[in-house]
Scaffold this motif. Structure first.
Motif, PDB file in Angstrom:
ATOM      1  N   GLU A 354     -59.652 -15.207   0.692  1.00  0.00           N
ATOM      2  CA  GLU A 354     -60.807 -14.297   0.700  1.00  0.00           C
ATOM      3  C   GLU A 354     -62.042 -14.927   0.058  1.00  0.00           C
ATOM      4  O   GLU A 354     -63.090 -14.288  -0.040  1.00  0.00           O
ATOM      5  N   LYS A 355     -61.892 -16.183  -0.396  1.00  0.00           N
ATOM      6  CA  LYS A 355     -62.998 -16.947  -0.997  1.00  0.00           C
ATOM      7  C   LYS A 355     -63.647 -16.183  -2.142  1.00  0.00           C
ATOM      8  O   LYS A 355     -64.859 -16.007  -2.214  1.00  0.00           O
ATOM      9  N   ARG A 356     -62.803 -15.714  -3.038  1.00  0.00           N
ATOM     10  CA  ARG A 356     -63.275 -15.005  -4.233  1.00  0.00           C
ATOM     11  C   ARG A 356     -62.524 -15.550  -5.447  1.00  0.00           C
ATOM     12  O   ARG A 356     -61.481 -16.209  -5.308  1.00  0.00           O
ATOM     13  N   PRO A 357     -63.044 -15.304  -6.653  1.00  0.00           N
ATOM     14  CA  PRO A 357     -62.349 -15.783  -7.857  1.00  0.00           C
ATOM     15  C   PRO A 357     -60.996 -15.099  -8.034  1.00  0.00           C
ATOM     16  O   PRO A 357     -60.795 -13.957  -7.605  1.00  0.00           O
ATOM     17  N   VAL A 358     -60.073 -15.806  -8.650  1.00  0.00           N
ATOM     18  CA  VAL A 358     -58.760 -15.241  -8.949  1.00  0.00           C
ATOM     19  C   VAL A 358     -58.905 -14.134  -9.983  1.00  0.00           C
ATOM     20  O   VAL A 358     -59.706 -14.237 -10.928  1.00  0.00           O
ATOM     21  N   GLU A 359     -58.156 -13.066  -9.803  1.00  0.00           N
ATOM     22  CA  GLU A 359     -58.145 -11.986 -10.797  1.00  0.00           C
ATOM     23  C   GLU A 359     -57.248 -12.422 -11.955  1.00  0.00           C
ATOM     24  O   GLU A 359     -56.043 -12.129 -11.994  1.00  0.00           O
ATOM     25  N   TYR A 360     -57.839 -13.122 -12.919  1.00  0.00           N
ATOM     26  CA  TYR A 360     -57.058 -13.731 -13.998  1.00  0.00           C
ATOM     27  C   TYR A 360     -56.300 -12.697 -14.826  1.00  0.00           C
ATOM     28  O   TYR A 360     -55.162 -12.936 -15.231  1.00  0.00           O
TER      29      TYR A 360
END
Length: 419
Positions: A354-360
């Motif tokens: 989805e080309k988004r940051p990982v939900e850390y």
């Protein structure tokens, strides 16, 4: 715990009485978590004692290389980066002030292994050594430390592909990247010059392959859009053909293989050996070559590798608990969790697709819900036992015990974060 029984038996025999980790309560805190302040004080105590044994304050290893016109001119330009949050500023702070994740430990371990191995006095003149360490071995410790320093400085470059993202700070960050390149190149070039000055082709080849492994580690596996490493999709257990045994491989050849990617602990071990274990192990092995102690070369390499591994476990665990919103995705907690529960990998692959940051934060709780830390604790005990057993092959007691004390301090503080 096997290694604890071993250490206590050594203590009861009187062989470790003077240097035992158990003579000071600070080093026997297996359960309660102390403050970071106390942790750093404890670590400084261990380092200070080790420096006294080798007769050389390792903080000056850095200063000997950094106090010159080339670096001084670079330092002047660093002031322009204040306020930009460029990673180079943090690297410079760690380099000068020192921390457990810093490289002073690399040079100090090389010196301790050199002292622990000893050498035949009749093979060297009195002006070739001091405090039981050859001047050539001290030079090698500096080379190994600064080679890793230069490489880590290179890695502090900021990804500036998205110019709009950085706004007004873009020019300052670009300027910082130029300083990163120049400083890292200078240190690496100086390392090669000093390495040639040792006039030992075998040591030159050994340390050069260590730099090769560092670079190889930067290109292992997949990366995200910011060029941060990502864990590999886990393999099915029934497809695993072999496990990574770094102790038995030819360390002058290419380390490991891509076949170990996606195999949890094997992947993590390969990454660790490439990025830190190889250079530290080869630095210790090179010190044996300089001392003309061929029978201890392999032991020195393996001891250095295990020390790098236990260090990396500590750094991974600390990073995971202290920075729950920005920890390494290829650290041992995440890697071990993915291997046990492949569904955890979904947090990473979905973000990538989805080309988004990982939900850390979500991934953090998912990892905590696995048995990853049980496996890490078992792995930690195995590494500690290996360090103690391997270090016993080195005859000089005070340096040997200092190595064991450093490892035990790292082991204890890792458990504090886990428990």
């Amino acid at each position: 715990m096997i290694w604890k029984k071993f250490f206590l038996s050594r203590l009861s025999s009187g062989k470790l009485k003077r240097h035992s980790i158990f003579t000071n309560r600070r080093y026997s805190r297996w359960g309660d978590i102390g403050s970071n302040r106390q942790e750093e004080i404890d670590w400084r105590d261990v380092v200070t004692e080790a420096e006294q044994i080798v007769g050389y304050p390792t903080s000056f290893l850095n200063l000997r290389w950094l106090f010159n016109d080339e670096i001084a001119n670079t330092a002047i330009h660093l002031r322009k980066l204040v306020g930009t949050n460029h990673p180079l500023l943090k690297s410079a702070k760690n380099l000068l002030i020192g921390s457990k994740s810093n490289l002073q430990s690399v040079g100090l371990i090389t010196l301790l292994v050199s002292k622990a191995a000893g050498f035949h006095g009749q093979s060297f003149t009195r002006n070739q050594y001091e405090s039981g360490v050859l001047h050539a071995q001290r030079a090698l410790a500096e080379i190994v430390e600064m080679k890793r320093t230069g490489h880590l400085i290179h890695r502090s470059m900021v990804n500036l592909q998205d110019k709009e993202k950085h706004g007004d700070k873009y020019k300052d960050l670009l300027y910082g990247n130029k300083i990163v390149l120049l400083t890292g190149d200078y240190l690496l070039a100086t390392c090669l010059q000093h390495l040639g000055g040792l006039r030992n082709n075998e040591v030159t080849e050994l340390i050069s392959t260590g730099l090769r492994d560092l670079v190889e580690g930067d290109f292992l596996g997949e990366r995200d859009d910011e060029n941060n490493p990502l864990p590999t999709k886990p393999k099915a257990s029934n497809t695993v053909k072999s496990h990574y045994n770094w102790e038995d491989e030819d360390n002058l050849a290419k380390l490991g293989s891509n076949e170990y990617l996606g195999q949890g602990k094997d992947e993590w071990l390969l990454r660790t050996m490439l990025t830190s274990g190889s250079l530290l192990g080869k630095g210790c092995q090179g010190a044996m070559k300089l001392a003309k102690q061929p029978h201890l070369e392999r032991d020195a390499y393996i001891l250095g590798g295990h020390l790098a591994i236990i260090w990396q476990i500590y750094l991974d665990v600390k990073d995971f608990f202290i920075h729950p919103n920005s920890y390494s995705l290829v650290g041992s907690p995440v890697t071990f969790a993915i291997w046990e529960y492949p569904s955890v990998y979904g947090y990473i692959i979905e973000a990538k697709l989805e080309k988004r940051p990982v939900e850390y934060k979500q991934l953090y709780y998912a990892v905590r819900g696995t048995r990853a830390f049980e496996y890490i604790k078992k792995f930690l005990e195995e590494e500690m036992a290996a360090i103690l057993m391997r270090s016993e092959k080195f005859p000089i007691e005070d340096a040997r015990c200092a190595i064991q004390k450093m490892a035990t301090t790292v082991h204890s503080e890792t458990l504090q974060y886990i428990e």
